[in-house]
Design a protein around this motif. Structure first.
Motif, PDB file in Angstrom:
ATOM      1  N   ALA A   4      -4.736  29.071  10.525  1.00  0.00           N
ATOM      2  CA  ALA A   4      -3.290  29.266  10.380  1.00  0.00           C
ATOM      3  C   ALA A   4      -2.723  28.510   9.191  1.00  0.00           C
ATOM      4  O   ALA A   4      -1.824  28.996   8.515  1.00  0.00           O
ATOM      5  N   PHE A   5      -3.240  27.299   8.914  1.00  0.00           N
ATOM      6  CA  PHE A   5      -2.663  26.504   7.830  1.00  0.00           C
ATOM      7  C   PHE A   5      -2.859  27.158   6.470  1.00  0.00           C
ATOM      8  O   PHE A   5      -2.123  26.871   5.537  1.00  0.00           O
ATOM      9  N   ILE A  15       3.105  18.003   0.966  1.00  0.00           N
ATOM     10  CA  ILE A  15       1.679  18.057   1.279  1.00  0.00           C
ATOM     11  C   ILE A  15       1.527  18.366   2.763  1.00  0.00           C
ATOM     12  O   ILE A  15       2.176  17.735   3.598  1.00  0.00           O
ATOM     13  N   LEU A  16       0.666  19.320   3.100  1.00  0.00           N
ATOM     14  CA  LEU A  16       0.352  19.627   4.493  1.00  0.00           C
ATOM     15  C   LEU A  16      -0.923  18.877   4.861  1.00  0.00           C
ATOM     16  O   LEU A  16      -1.947  19.006   4.180  1.00  0.00           O
ATOM     17  N   VAL A  17      -0.849  18.072   5.925  1.00  0.00           N
ATOM     18  CA  VAL A  17      -2.014  17.298   6.372  1.00  0.00           C
ATOM     19  C   VAL A  17      -2.229  17.506   7.858  1.00  0.00           C
ATOM     20  O   VAL A  17      -1.336  17.941   8.585  1.00  0.00           O
ATOM     21  N   GLN A  18      -3.433  17.179   8.303  1.00  0.00           N
ATOM     22  CA  GLN A  18      -3.729  17.136   9.730  1.00  0.00           C
ATOM     23  C   GLN A  18      -4.332  15.779  10.017  1.00  0.00           C
ATOM     24  O   GLN A  18      -5.284  15.354   9.336  1.00  0.00           O
ATOM     25  N   LEU A  82       1.210  25.413  14.057  1.00  0.00           N
ATOM     26  CA  LEU A  82       0.780  26.746  13.637  1.00  0.00           C
ATOM     27  C   LEU A  82      -0.397  27.154  14.517  1.00  0.00           C
ATOM     28  O   LEU A  82      -1.429  26.478  14.526  1.00  0.00           O
ATOM     29  N   ASP A  83      -0.243  28.241  15.255  1.00  0.00           N
ATOM     30  CA  ASP A  83      -1.293  28.726  16.164  1.00  0.00           C
ATOM     31  C   ASP A  83      -1.867  27.614  17.036  1.00  0.00           C
ATOM     32  O   ASP A  83      -3.072  27.397  17.083  1.00  0.00           O
TER      33      ASP A  83
END
Length: 102
Positions: A4-5, A15-18, A82-83
């Protein structure tokens, strides 16, 4: 199914992080209960924006890149789901540092 990301594109200097998961075992191999696990302040960079513009209109390059392991602040950022997966969005300047491989 695609992750999803990969459909999410951060804008400007975001910035998108996990977050990385805390270890379930101690160094000695003992399983840790959830109450003993400390929240990690490290995350993997999954997507980066193009960068922000300075007063002259030039793009300031991002300090991080996809795949970097970064130190994030304990508080702040924007949570996004996301999902059924949880992610966080930070500004490039909010990232505390990048952890380099040895």
């Amino acid at each position: 199914m695609a992750q999803a990301f990969k459909r999410f594109m951060p804008l400007a200097d975001r910035i998108l992080v996990q977050k990385l998961k805390a270890e379930a075992k101690s160094a000695g191999g003992i399983l840790l209960p959830d109450s003993a696990k400390q929240e990690m302040n490290q995350a993997k960079v999954l997507a980066v924006g193009l960068g922000r513009r300075n007063q002259q209109g030039e793009i300031i390059p991002m300090q991080t890149k996809v795949g970097d392991i970064v130190v994030i602040p304990r508080y702040g950022g924007t949570e996004i789901k996301l999902d059924e997966e949880e992610y966080q969005i930070y500004r490039d300047e909010d990232i505390v540092g990048v952890i380099k491989e040895e």
